[in-house]
Write a protein that holds these residues in place. Structure first.
Motif, PDB file in Angstrom:
ATOM      1  N   ASP A   1      -1.324  -5.073 -21.512  1.00 37.12           N
ATOM      2  CA  ASP A   1      -2.553  -5.861 -21.502  1.00 37.12           C
ATOM      3  C   ASP A   1      -2.662  -6.807 -20.301  1.00 37.12           C
ATOM      4  O   ASP A   1      -3.772  -6.993 -19.773  1.00 37.12           O
ATOM      5  CB  ASP A   1      -2.688  -6.659 -22.802  1.00 37.12           C
ATOM      6  N   PRO A   2      -1.554  -7.424 -19.838  1.00 40.26           N
ATOM      7  CA  PRO A   2      -1.687  -8.322 -18.687  1.00 40.26           C
ATOM      8  C   PRO A   2      -2.248  -7.641 -17.444  1.00 40.26           C
ATOM      9  O   PRO A   2      -2.934  -8.280 -16.643  1.00 40.26           O
ATOM     10  CB  PRO A   2      -0.248  -8.803 -18.455  1.00 40.26           C
ATOM     11  N   VAL A   3      -1.979  -6.349 -17.273  1.00 39.23           N
ATOM     12  CA  VAL A   3      -2.466  -5.657 -16.082  1.00 39.23           C
ATOM     13  C   VAL A   3      -3.991  -5.637 -16.075  1.00 39.23           C
ATOM     14  O   VAL A   3      -4.635  -5.923 -15.058  1.00 39.23           O
ATOM     15  CB  VAL A   3      -1.903  -4.226 -16.016  1.00 39.23           C
ATOM     16  N   GLY A   4      -4.584  -5.292 -17.208  1.00 37.51           N
ATOM     17  CA  GLY A   4      -6.036  -5.273 -17.283  1.00 37.51           C
ATOM     18  C   GLY A   4      -6.641  -6.639 -17.035  1.00 37.51           C
ATOM     19  O   GLY A   4      -7.686  -6.760 -16.362  1.00 37.51           O
TER      20      GLY A   4
ATOM     21  N   CYS B   1      -3.303  -3.318  -4.554  1.00 37.52           N
ATOM     22  CA  CYS B   1      -1.989  -2.840  -4.093  1.00 37.52           C
ATOM     23  C   CYS B   1      -0.896  -3.883  -4.314  1.00 37.52           C
ATOM     24  O   CYS B   1       0.223  -3.540  -4.713  1.00 37.52           O
ATOM     25  CB  CYS B   1      -2.060  -2.461  -2.618  1.00 37.52           C
ATOM     26  N   SER B   2      -1.195  -5.149  -4.068  1.00 42.77           N
ATOM     27  CA  SER B   2      -0.155  -6.167  -4.250  1.00 42.77           C
ATOM     28  C   SER B   2       0.194  -6.334  -5.725  1.00 42.77           C
ATOM     29  O   SER B   2       1.368  -6.504  -6.077  1.00 42.77           O
ATOM     30  CB  SER B   2      -0.590  -7.505  -3.639  1.00 42.77           C
ATOM     31  N   ILE B   3      -0.809  -6.253  -6.598  1.00 40.92           N
ATOM     32  CA  ILE B   3      -0.538  -6.346  -8.036  1.00 40.92           C
ATOM     33  C   ILE B   3       0.252  -5.127  -8.495  1.00 40.92           C
ATOM     34  O   ILE B   3       1.220  -5.243  -9.255  1.00 40.92           O
ATOM     35  CB  ILE B   3      -1.853  -6.499  -8.827  1.00 40.92           C
ATOM     36  N   TYR B   4      -0.150  -3.946  -8.021  1.00 43.60           N
ATOM     37  CA  TYR B   4       0.599  -2.746  -8.403  1.00 43.60           C
ATOM     38  C   TYR B   4       2.037  -2.818  -7.910  1.00 43.60           C
ATOM     39  O   TYR B   4       2.976  -2.442  -8.631  1.00 43.60           O
ATOM     40  CB  TYR B   4      -0.058  -1.478  -7.857  1.00 43.60           C
ATOM     41  N   ALA B   5       2.235  -3.300  -6.688  1.00 42.41           N
ATOM     42  CA  ALA B   5       3.590  -3.390  -6.145  1.00 42.41           C
ATOM     43  C   ALA B   5       4.452  -4.318  -6.995  1.00 42.41           C
ATOM     44  O   ALA B   5       5.637  -4.044  -7.228  1.00 42.41           O
ATOM     45  CB  ALA B   5       3.547  -3.879  -4.701  1.00 42.41           C
ATOM     46  N   PHE B   6       3.867  -5.425  -7.460  1.00 42.26           N
ATOM     47  CA  PHE B   6       4.596  -6.299  -8.376  1.00 42.26           C
ATOM     48  C   PHE B   6       4.970  -5.540  -9.636  1.00 42.26           C
ATOM     49  O   PHE B   6       6.130  -5.585 -10.084  1.00 42.26           O
ATOM     50  CB  PHE B   6       3.745  -7.517  -8.737  1.00 42.26           C
ATOM     51  N   CYS B   7       3.996  -4.851 -10.235  1.00 46.19           N
ATOM     52  CA  CYS B   7       4.250  -4.131 -11.492  1.00 46.19           C
ATOM     53  C   CYS B   7       5.293  -3.035 -11.302  1.00 46.19           C
ATOM     54  O   CYS B   7       6.187  -2.866 -12.145  1.00 46.19           O
ATOM     55  CB  CYS B   7       2.954  -3.526 -12.014  1.00 46.19           C
ATOM     56  N   ARG B   8       5.184  -2.298 -10.211  1.00 42.79           N
ATOM     57  CA  ARG B   8       6.152  -1.230  -9.942  1.00 42.79           C
ATOM     58  C   ARG B   8       7.541  -1.809  -9.763  1.00 42.79           C
ATOM     59  O   ARG B   8       8.540  -1.273 -10.252  1.00 42.79           O
ATOM     60  CB  ARG B   8       5.719  -0.470  -8.683  1.00 42.79           C
ATOM     61  N   GLY B   9       7.608  -2.936  -9.056  1.00 44.08           N
ATOM     62  CA  GLY B   9       8.901  -3.555  -8.817  1.00 44.08           C
ATOM     63  C   GLY B   9       9.578  -4.020 -10.088  1.00 44.08           C
ATOM     64  O   GLY B   9      10.784  -3.783 -10.291  1.00 44.08           O
TER      65      GLY B   9
ATOM     66  N   ALA C   1       0.832  -1.202   0.000  1.00 43.33           N
ATOM     67  CA  ALA C   1       0.000   0.000   0.000  1.00 43.33           C
ATOM     68  C   ALA C   1       0.869   1.256   0.000  1.00 43.33           C
ATOM     69  O   ALA C   1       0.571   2.225  -0.713  1.00 43.33           O
ATOM     70  CB  ALA C   1      -0.920  -0.010   1.212  1.00 43.33           C
ATOM     71  N   ARG C   2       1.955   1.250   0.777  1.00 44.96           N
ATOM     72  CA  ARG C   2       2.839   2.419   0.809  1.00 44.96           C
ATOM     73  C   ARG C   2       3.509   2.616  -0.539  1.00 44.96           C
ATOM     74  O   ARG C   2       3.655   3.749  -1.016  1.00 44.96           O
ATOM     75  CB  ARG C   2       3.880   2.263   1.917  1.00 44.96           C
ATOM     76  N   LEU C   3       3.912   1.522  -1.163  1.00 45.85           N
ATOM     77  CA  LEU C   3       4.540   1.616  -2.478  1.00 45.85           C
ATOM     78  C   LEU C   3       3.565   2.172  -3.509  1.00 45.85           C
ATOM     79  O   LEU C   3       3.921   3.020  -4.332  1.00 45.85           O
ATOM     80  CB  LEU C   3       5.042   0.238  -2.913  1.00 45.85           C
ATOM     81  N   THR C   4       2.334   1.718  -3.437  1.00 46.51           N
ATOM     82  CA  THR C   4       1.305   2.193  -4.365  1.00 46.51           C
ATOM     83  C   THR C   4       1.069   3.686  -4.195  1.00 46.51           C
ATOM     84  O   THR C   4       0.948   4.428  -5.172  1.00 46.51           O
ATOM     85  CB  THR C   4      -0.006   1.425  -4.137  1.00 46.51           C
ATOM     86  N   ALA C   5       1.032   4.138  -2.954  1.00 48.94           N
ATOM     87  CA  ALA C   5       0.730   5.547  -2.673  1.00 48.94           C
ATOM     88  C   ALA C   5       1.898   6.469  -2.986  1.00 48.94           C
ATOM     89  O   ALA C   5       1.710   7.667  -3.185  1.00 48.94           O
ATOM     90  CB  ALA C   5       0.331   5.705  -1.209  1.00 48.94           C
ATOM     91  N   SER C   6       3.123   5.933  -3.037  1.00 48.71           N
ATOM     92  CA  SER C   6       4.312   6.787  -3.126  1.00 48.71           C
ATOM     93  C   SER C   6       4.732   7.117  -4.536  1.00 48.71           C
ATOM     94  O   SER C   6       5.596   7.979  -4.730  1.00 48.71           O
ATOM     95  CB  SER C   6       5.494   6.113  -2.414  1.00 48.71           C
ATOM     96  N   HIS C   7       4.162   6.454  -5.534  1.00 51.81           N
ATOM     97  CA  HIS C   7       4.589   6.658  -6.911  1.00 51.81           C
ATOM     98  C   HIS C   7       3.608   7.538  -7.663  1.00 51.81           C
ATOM     99  O   HIS C   7       2.395   7.429  -7.494  1.00 51.81           O
ATOM    100  CB  HIS C   7       4.760   5.323  -7.646  1.00 51.81           C
ATOM    101  N   TYR C   8       4.181   8.393  -8.517  1.00 57.02           N
ATOM    102  CA  TYR C   8       3.360   9.286  -9.342  1.00 57.02           C
ATOM    103  C   TYR C   8       2.572   8.489 -10.365  1.00 57.02           C
ATOM    104  O   TYR C   8       3.096   7.602 -11.021  1.00 57.02           O
ATOM    105  CB  TYR C   8       4.236  10.301 -10.083  1.00 57.02           C
ATOM    106  N   GLU C   9       1.314   8.833 -10.491  1.00 63.58           N
ATOM    107  CA  GLU C   9       0.482   8.311 -11.577  1.00 63.58           C
ATOM    108  C   GLU C   9      -0.432   9.444 -12.026  1.00 63.58           C
ATOM    109  O   GLU C   9      -0.696  10.392 -11.281  1.00 63.58           O
ATOM    110  CB  GLU C   9      -0.383   7.129 -11.096  1.00 63.58           C
TER     111      GLU C   9
END
Length: 291
Positions: free
Chosen positions: A134-137, A42-50, A16-24
């Motif tokens: 596309d995988p994200v969607g 949040c967990s999926i976004y954290a994977f993608c961000r990583g 959740a912190r990682l998701t909130a800390s990045h610009y979108e």
């Protein structure tokens, strides 16, 4: 975080912190996402961000790091993950029944970024988006339990459009990584070249090409918009928020006469508020309250 096991709450907090800390352009997790599903977003976004950070920012052997990232993903499917993000992701995978392939594609997209700096044609770029966007969607549809063939295909339109809009917005940033995501054949069809992009030369041909890319991307957003009526209402509003944000980036490019070099086209805070209110009106019209 009440919807996740007590023993994993600290791991989901990391996500959740990682998701909130990045610009979108817009928040990945808005009030339109049901409370119980927000940790999974949040967990999926954290994977993608990583994986994107490994592919874009790591100082060192990025391919080796991506291989290690894949090993940790595979542990999430049949073992014991060693990091907070993947421990949280393992719970999301199990709770939502998510397949491995979309995650593997996202890793492969970042491997491609290490090997390929330009794209010859739109079809080549479109194929890249099948891995990078596309995988994200499809994962989001999976979290909501509605990833069938028809809805996945519509999601691909929106995700590819979001990816291309992001590329058009970030031409300068991509150049710093040695990459150009404007197809060579498109540039040449308007009398421009990849070298014009590398040198940030604003020619009539570059302007015409960027206009062409903007309008094609707008059409892809239009094609994907039908998905918003074919998914659960809250997801439809979240997808509408993403689409309106992407379309706002295209409009920013139009306002600066399709010149990607004069400034980075951005969605202002005021525009974000207006777009969010447009999406929120769907709740008022349907009598649904976020929460």
């Amino acid at each position: 975080m009440q919807s996740v096991p007590v023993g994993l709450r600290a791991d989901f907090e990391v996500c959740a912190r990682l998701t909130a800390s990045h610009y979108e352009n817009f928040s990945v997790v808005s009030l339109f996402v049901p409370r119980e599903l927000r940790p999974h977003f949040c967990s999926i976004y954290a994977f993608c961000r990583g994986v994107d950070d490994l592919g874009d920012e790591l100082k060192g052997d990025r391919l080796a790091a991506l291989d290690a990232y894949e090993e940790e993903l595979r542990r999430a499917y049949g073992g014991t993950p060693q990091t907070p993000v993947f421990r949280a992701l393992q719970h999301t995978i199990e709770a939502c029944g998510l397949p491995m392939d979309p995650f593997l594609r996202l890793i492969e997209a970042n491997r491609r970024d290490q090997r390929q700096a330009t794209y010859e044609t739109w079809d080549d770029l479109r194929d890249y988006c099948r891995y990078s966007a596309d995988p994200v969607g499809r994962l989001v549809l999976g979290v909501f339990g509605c990833c069938d063939e028809e809805r996945a295909a519509l999601s691909d339109y929106t995700c590819t459009a979001l990816q291309v809009a992001n590329h058009l917005q970030d031409i300068h940033r991509d150049l710093k990584n040695g990459r150009i995501y404007v197809p060579k054949a498109d540039l040449e069809s308007f009398g421009a070249s990849l070298e014009d992009i590398r040198q940030a030369r604003m020619t009539d041909g570059v302007r015409a090409c960027i206009k062409f890319e903007v309008e094609r991307t707008a059409e892809w957003f239009t094609q994907g918009a039908r998905l918003e009526r074919l998914v659960p209402h809250r997801l439809g509003l979240q997808l509408r928020l993403y689409r309106l944000g992407g379309e706002a980036v295209l409009e920013a490019l139009r306002r600066q006469d399709y010149d990607p070099f004069v400034r980075r086209p951005v969605v202002t805070s005021g525009q974000k508020l207006r777009i969010a209110m447009r999406a929120f009106m769907g709740f008022a019209q349907r009598g649904v309250a976020p929460g």
